[in-house]
Motif scaffolding. Structure first.
Motif, PDB file in Angstrom:
ATOM      1  N   PRO A   1      88.971  54.230 -24.379  1.00 56.85           N
ATOM      2  CA  PRO A   1      89.612  55.109 -25.372  1.00 56.85           C
ATOM      3  C   PRO A   1      91.131  54.931 -25.410  1.00 56.85           C
ATOM      4  O   PRO A   1      91.894  55.811 -25.018  1.00 56.85           O
ATOM      5  CB  PRO A   1      89.220  56.502 -24.881  1.00 56.85           C
ATOM      6  CG  PRO A   1      89.151  56.354 -23.394  1.00 56.85           C
ATOM      7  CD  PRO A   1      88.636  54.949 -23.139  1.00 56.85           C
TER       8      PRO A   1
ATOM      9  N   SER B   1      89.193  59.284 -18.237  1.00 60.47           N
ATOM     10  CA  SER B   1      88.110  58.787 -19.094  1.00 60.47           C
ATOM     11  C   SER B   1      86.756  58.850 -18.402  1.00 60.47           C
ATOM     12  O   SER B   1      85.725  59.022 -19.059  1.00 60.47           O
ATOM     13  CB  SER B   1      88.379  57.338 -19.517  1.00 60.47           C
ATOM     14  OG  SER B   1      89.650  57.196 -20.097  1.00 60.47           O
TER      15      SER B   1
ATOM     16  N   LYS C   1      81.567  45.672 -17.022  1.00 61.55           N
ATOM     17  CA  LYS C   1      82.036  46.131 -18.323  1.00 61.55           C
ATOM     18  C   LYS C   1      81.829  47.633 -18.432  1.00 61.55           C
ATOM     19  O   LYS C   1      81.037  48.231 -17.691  1.00 61.55           O
ATOM     20  CB  LYS C   1      81.284  45.417 -19.444  1.00 61.55           C
ATOM     21  CG  LYS C   1      79.796  45.756 -19.508  1.00 61.55           C
ATOM     22  CD  LYS C   1      79.126  45.064 -20.675  1.00 61.55           C
ATOM     23  CE  LYS C   1      77.647  45.455 -20.773  1.00 61.55           C
ATOM     24  NZ  LYS C   1      76.970  44.813 -21.936  1.00 61.55           N
ATOM     25  N   THR C   2      82.557  48.245 -19.349  1.00 60.88           N
ATOM     26  CA  THR C   2      82.362  49.670 -19.627  1.00 60.88           C
ATOM     27  C   THR C   2      81.124  49.835 -20.507  1.00 60.88           C
ATOM     28  O   THR C   2      80.822  48.973 -21.342  1.00 60.88           O
ATOM     29  CB  THR C   2      83.579  50.263 -20.341  1.00 60.88           C
ATOM     30  OG1 THR C   2      83.767  49.586 -21.595  1.00 60.88           O
ATOM     31  CG2 THR C   2      84.827  50.115 -19.493  1.00 60.88           C
ATOM     32  N   THR C   3      80.417  50.932 -20.329  1.00 59.00           N
ATOM     33  CA  THR C   3      79.241  51.191 -21.177  1.00 59.00           C
ATOM     34  C   THR C   3      79.633  51.827 -22.499  1.00 59.00           C
ATOM     35  O   THR C   3      78.860  51.789 -23.458  1.00 59.00           O
ATOM     36  CB  THR C   3      78.254  52.121 -20.452  1.00 59.00           C
ATOM     37  OG1 THR C   3      78.929  53.342 -20.126  1.00 59.00           O
ATOM     38  CG2 THR C   3      77.729  51.465 -19.184  1.00 59.00           C
ATOM     39  N   THR C   4      80.814  52.408 -22.547  1.00 62.81           N
ATOM     40  CA  THR C   4      81.354  52.966 -23.788  1.00 62.81           C
ATOM     41  C   THR C   4      82.754  52.406 -24.009  1.00 62.81           C
ATOM     42  O   THR C   4      83.340  51.782 -23.115  1.00 62.81           O
ATOM     43  CB  THR C   4      81.409  54.505 -23.735  1.00 62.81           C
ATOM     44  OG1 THR C   4      82.168  54.910 -22.584  1.00 62.81           O
ATOM     45  CG2 THR C   4      80.008  55.105 -23.660  1.00 62.81           C
ATOM     46  N   ASN C   5      83.280  52.629 -25.186  1.00 62.95           N
ATOM     47  CA  ASN C   5      84.572  52.048 -25.538  1.00 62.95           C
ATOM     48  C   ASN C   5      85.706  52.585 -24.669  1.00 62.95           C
ATOM     49  O   ASN C   5      85.720  53.772 -24.318  1.00 62.95           O
ATOM     50  CB  ASN C   5      84.895  52.345 -27.000  1.00 62.95           C
ATOM     51  CG  ASN C   5      83.973  51.623 -27.954  1.00 62.95           C
ATOM     52  OD1 ASN C   5      83.300  50.660 -27.580  1.00 62.95           O
ATOM     53  ND2 ASN C   5      83.919  52.086 -29.196  1.00 62.95           N
TER      54      ASN C   5
ATOM     55  N   ASN D   1      89.288  50.599 -30.198  1.00 63.77           N
ATOM     56  CA  ASN D   1      88.521  51.192 -29.104  1.00 63.77           C
ATOM     57  C   ASN D   1      87.247  50.374 -28.948  1.00 63.77           C
ATOM     58  O   ASN D   1      86.368  50.397 -29.824  1.00 63.77           O
ATOM     59  CB  ASN D   1      88.179  52.652 -29.408  1.00 63.77           C
ATOM     60  CG  ASN D   1      89.406  53.544 -29.357  1.00 63.77           C
ATOM     61  OD1 ASN D   1      90.432  53.163 -28.797  1.00 63.77           O
ATOM     62  ND2 ASN D   1      89.324  54.711 -29.938  1.00 63.77           N
ATOM     63  N   ASP D   2      87.150  49.625 -27.865  1.00 63.73           N
ATOM     64  CA  ASP D   2      86.040  48.684 -27.708  1.00 63.73           C
ATOM     65  C   ASP D   2      85.650  48.600 -26.234  1.00 63.73           C
ATOM     66  O   ASP D   2      86.288  49.184 -25.352  1.00 63.73           O
ATOM     67  CB  ASP D   2      86.464  47.310 -28.240  1.00 63.73           C
ATOM     68  CG  ASP D   2      85.287  46.469 -28.714  1.00 63.73           C
ATOM     69  OD1 ASP D   2      84.145  46.753 -28.297  1.00 63.73           O
ATOM     70  OD2 ASP D   2      85.516  45.523 -29.492  1.00 63.73           O
ATOM     71  N   ILE D   3      84.594  47.846 -25.981  1.00 61.56           N
ATOM     72  CA  ILE D   3      84.124  47.613 -24.620  1.00 61.56           C
ATOM     73  C   ILE D   3      85.148  46.762 -23.873  1.00 61.56           C
ATOM     74  O   ILE D   3      85.694  45.793 -24.413  1.00 61.56           O
ATOM     75  CB  ILE D   3      82.756  46.905 -24.634  1.00 61.56           C
ATOM     76  CG1 ILE D   3      81.708  47.754 -25.358  1.00 61.56           C
ATOM     77  CG2 ILE D   3      82.303  46.586 -23.210  1.00 61.56           C
ATOM     78  CD1 ILE D   3      81.452  49.097 -24.717  1.00 61.56           C
TER      79      ILE D   3
ATOM     80  N   LEU E   1      84.846  56.545 -17.155  1.00 58.19           N
ATOM     81  CA  LEU E   1      83.937  55.592 -17.769  1.00 58.19           C
ATOM     82  C   LEU E   1      82.928  55.063 -16.748  1.00 58.19           C
ATOM     83  O   LEU E   1      83.227  54.939 -15.556  1.00 58.19           O
ATOM     84  CB  LEU E   1      84.723  54.424 -18.360  1.00 58.19           C
ATOM     85  CG  LEU E   1      85.709  54.781 -19.478  1.00 58.19           C
ATOM     86  CD1 LEU E   1      86.493  53.538 -19.903  1.00 58.19           C
ATOM     87  CD2 LEU E   1      84.995  55.385 -20.662  1.00 58.19           C
ATOM     88  N   THR E   2      81.759  54.731 -17.240  1.00 57.61           N
ATOM     89  CA  THR E   2      80.719  54.142 -16.401  1.00 57.61           C
ATOM     90  C   THR E   2      80.795  52.624 -16.495  1.00 57.61           C
ATOM     91  O   THR E   2      80.904  52.061 -17.595  1.00 57.61           O
ATOM     92  CB  THR E   2      79.324  54.609 -16.844  1.00 57.61           C
ATOM     93  OG1 THR E   2      79.268  56.025 -16.745  1.00 57.61           O
ATOM     94  CG2 THR E   2      78.243  53.984 -15.983  1.00 57.61           C
TER      95      THR E   2
END
Length: 518
Positions: free
Chosen positions: A363, A323, A357-361, A476-478, A325-326
C-alpha cells in the motif's frame, strides 16, 4: 594585554587602510561604495591614485566596478585602500572578476571572516565572480558565508566559479550571531555556460537570524547535518524562503507552523519553497494561514508518513509494519541461517531460485519511496532484490537489482507511466562478500538527477544513467523479494532487515537509520 596581532589590527583600523589580496593578476577590478568619504589606492606596483567611490551604492542591487587597474605583468600581493573617513565608512563591496576571455583578476580571500572583518560597519556584500571555467581566471574565495560582519544586512552571491576545494565555501546556518542584522541572502548562479563551485549548506536552519526576511538558495549541496528545530521566531514581515535541501516531514511541519506563528505581513515575492520534501496534515492550518496572507507554497506534498513493510528475517517472514502484510513463496521459500550481520542474528539466504512475495498489494499510495536493507553477496549475474510488479513490467513500478546496468553495482530502476526507466546506481561495488547497508530513495515530484538517491553504508553513492522524469504515484501492486515475478533473475546471497517507507528519507535520516542499525 593586546597580542601583537591585535595591536596591528587596532593600528590598521585607525589608519583606515584595508588590504585586498590578489594573485597572478594582470588586471584587478572590484567595487567599493562608501557613505561619504574618498580613498587613496596603492596598487602594489609603485602606482597610486585617488578614487572618489560612489556613495551609498548597494552592489547587491546595482552592479559595476569602480576600482580598476592593469598591470604590465602578472602581480601577486596586496592592493591597499586607504579610506579617508575610516574603515567604518565602507558601505558596500562587490567582488567581481569577470573581465573577458583574455584578462583576469584573481582575488585571494582565504578566510571570508578575516577578510571582511576589515569593514566593521559594512551594509552589503556582492560576490559575482567567474572565470569562464578556466582555472587561470578563477579567484580563491574560502570560508563560512555566515561570518560576514554582524552589520551586513544584504548578501548576493551570483556566478561563483572559484579555485577552491569542494568544501571550501560553506554556509553554516548554525554559526550566525544572534546579533546579526541580516535581512537578505541570495545565492543564485544564473550563467549556465560555466561550471559552478558548489556551496555546501550545513547546520540548523532555525539559527537563521530573526531579522532575515529573504533566503534564496539554489545550486547548493547539503551536508549530512541539515536540521530545523521547532520554535524559531521568523521576521514578522516576510518575503521569500527558497530552500531546496530536503528536511524531514516533521521539520517541515515545524517550520511552516513557526512561520504561521511569526509572520503577519507578506512582502515582495511572497514565496515559500521547500524542495524535495513532504509534510503532514499537522501543518495544514499553517499553509491555509500563509496562503491567506498571499504566499505561494510549493515543493512539499502532504503525506501520511508510514513504514509500509518491515521484515527482519529473524527466522520468519513476519511484516512488523502497520501494513501487516502476509508473505508467501514466490517460487520456493529461502532458508534462514544464523549468520546475520551481528552475532546471534538470522538472515534470509537466497540461492537464485527462491523468492517471497506479498499476498496483497504493497500500500504505497505515494509518488515517493525509501527502501532500506542489509545485503551480502558475491553474485555477478543480474538479479532482482525487490520489485513492485506482478507482471515484471508494470507502469509506475520500481525494481532494485545488482549487476543490472553496471557490473557489481546496486541499481534502482524507476518505471514511468510510458516506456522507459529512470536508472540510478551505486558508485561503489556491493558484491564484495561483506554486509552492506543499502538505502534507495525516490521522489517522483522532483525531476532529473534529483529524483533518486542511493546510499551505501550511510554515504551517498550515486551515478545517474538515465534521468527520465517520473510522474504520478507508484502503483499498489504485489512486491517480490529475491526474484522477478517469482520466476527469473534470482538473487544469490543473504538479506536482512528490509524496510520500505512511503516517503523519501533525507540524508540525515539515512545517517540516523544506518547508525541505529550498527
Amino acid at each position: 594585554m593586546l597580542t601583537p596581532r591585535q595591536k596591528y589590527e587596532v593600528c590598521r583600523v585607525k589608519s583606515g587602510v584595508a588590504l585586498i589580496p590578489i594573485f597572478d593578476s594582470t588586471l584587478v577590478a572590484f567595487g567599493i561604495s562608501t557613505r561619504n568619504g574618498n580613498t587613496v589606492v596603492d596598487w602594489g606596483n609603485s602606482f597610486t591614485n585617488n578614487i572618489n567611490p560612489v556613495k551609498l551604492n548597494d552592489f547587491t542591487i546595482t552592479g559595476g566596478n569602480n576600482y580598476d587597474h592593469t598591470y604590465a605583468s602578472a602581480f601577486t600581493g596586496n592592493v591597499s585602500v586607504k579610506f579617508l573617513k575610516g574603515l567604518k565608512d565602507v558601505y558596500s563591496i562587490r567582488i567581481d572578476t569577470s573581465h573577458g576571455t583574455n584578462t583576469h583578476s584573481k582575488l585571494n580571500i582565504t578566510d571570508i571572516e578575516n577578510f571582511f572583518s576589515q569593514f566593521p560597519d559594512l551594509y552589503s556584500v556582492c560576490i559575482y565572480e567567474y572565470g569562464f571555467s578556466v582555472d587561470n581566471r578563477k579567484s580563491i574565495i574560502k570560508g563560512d558565508l555566515s561570518r560576514f560582519p554582524i552589520s551586513v544586512e544584504r548578501v548576493f552571491i551570483g556566478d561563483s566559479d572559484v579555485l577552491n576545494a569542494a568544501n571550501d565555501l560553506v554556509l553554516n546556518l548554525s554559526n550566525y550571531s544572534v546579533l546579526s542584522k541580516l535581512k537578505y541572502f541570495k545565492y543564485d548562479p544564473s550563467n549556465f555556460n560555466i561550471v559552478f563551485s558548489t556551496m555546501k549548506i550545513i547546520g540548523n536552519l532555525s539559527k537563521l537570524p530573526t531579522s532575515c526576511q529573504y533566503l534564496y538558495l539554489t545550486k547548493a549541496s547539503a551536508g549530512s547535518s541539515i536540521t530545523y528545530t521547532a520554535g524559531k521566531v521568523w521576521a514578522s514581515a516576510f518575503d521569500t524562503l527558497y530552500f531546496p535541501i530536503p528536511l524531514t516531514y516533521s521539520e517541515n511541519d515545524a517550520l511552516l507552523n513557526d512561520l504561521k506563528n511569526s509572520v503577519t505581513t507578506a512582502t515582495g515575492g511572497k514565496a515559500i519553497y521547500l524542495g524535495g520534501s513532504c509534510r503532514t496534515v499537522a501543518s495544514n492550518a499553517a499553509v491555509t494561514y500563509l496562503t491567506g496572507l498571499g504566499f505561494t507554497i510549493s515543493g512539499v506534498s502532504v503525506i501520511t508518513p508510514l513504514k509500509i513493510l518491515d521484515i527482519d528475517f529473524q527466522n520468519n517472514f513476519t511484516d512488523a509494519s502497520s501494513s501487516a502484510l502476509t508473505m508467501v513463496a514466490g517460487a520456493a521459500l529461502p532458508t534462514f541461517a544464523l549468520s546475520g550481520r551481528k552475532a546471534g542474528e538470522y538472515c534470509a539466504v537466497f540461492n537464485g531460485s527462491q523468492s517471497i512475495k506479498t499476498t496483497t498489494n504493497l500500500p504505497i499510495n505515494s509518488d515517493k519511496v525509501t527502501i532500506a536493507f542489509w545485503m551480502k553477496t558475491t553474485q555477478t549475474a543480474v538479479s532482482v532484490l525487490t520489485e513492485l510488479s506482478l507482471n515484471s513490467d508494470n507502469k509506475n513500478a520500481f525494481v532494485t537489482a545488482i549487476n543490472a546496468d553496471s557490473a557489481n553495482k546496486f541499481s534502482f530502476q524507476n518505471k514511468r507511466s510510458s516506456a522507459g526507466y529512470a536508472i540510478a546506481r551505486s558508485s561503489v561495488n556491493v558484491n564484495d562478500n561483506t554486509w552492506n547497508f543499502v538505502v534507495a530513495t525516490s521522489d517522483r515530484a522532483l525531476s532529473g538527477d534529483n529524483e533518486t538517491k542511493i546510499y551505501i553504508n550511510g554515504s551517498l553513492s550515486l551515478v545517474v544513467q538515465n534521468n527520465l522524469d517520473m510522474t504520478g504515484n507508484y502503483i499498489n501492486d504485489i512486491l517480490f523479494i529475491g526474484q522477478r515475478a517469482g520466476s527469473s533473475l534470482g538473487f544469490n546471497g543473504s538479506l536482512t532487515r528490509l524496510k520500505i517507507y512511503n516517503y523519501p528519507f533525507t540524508p540525515s535520516e539515512v545517517t540516523n537509520l544506518y547508525n541505529s542499525e550498527l
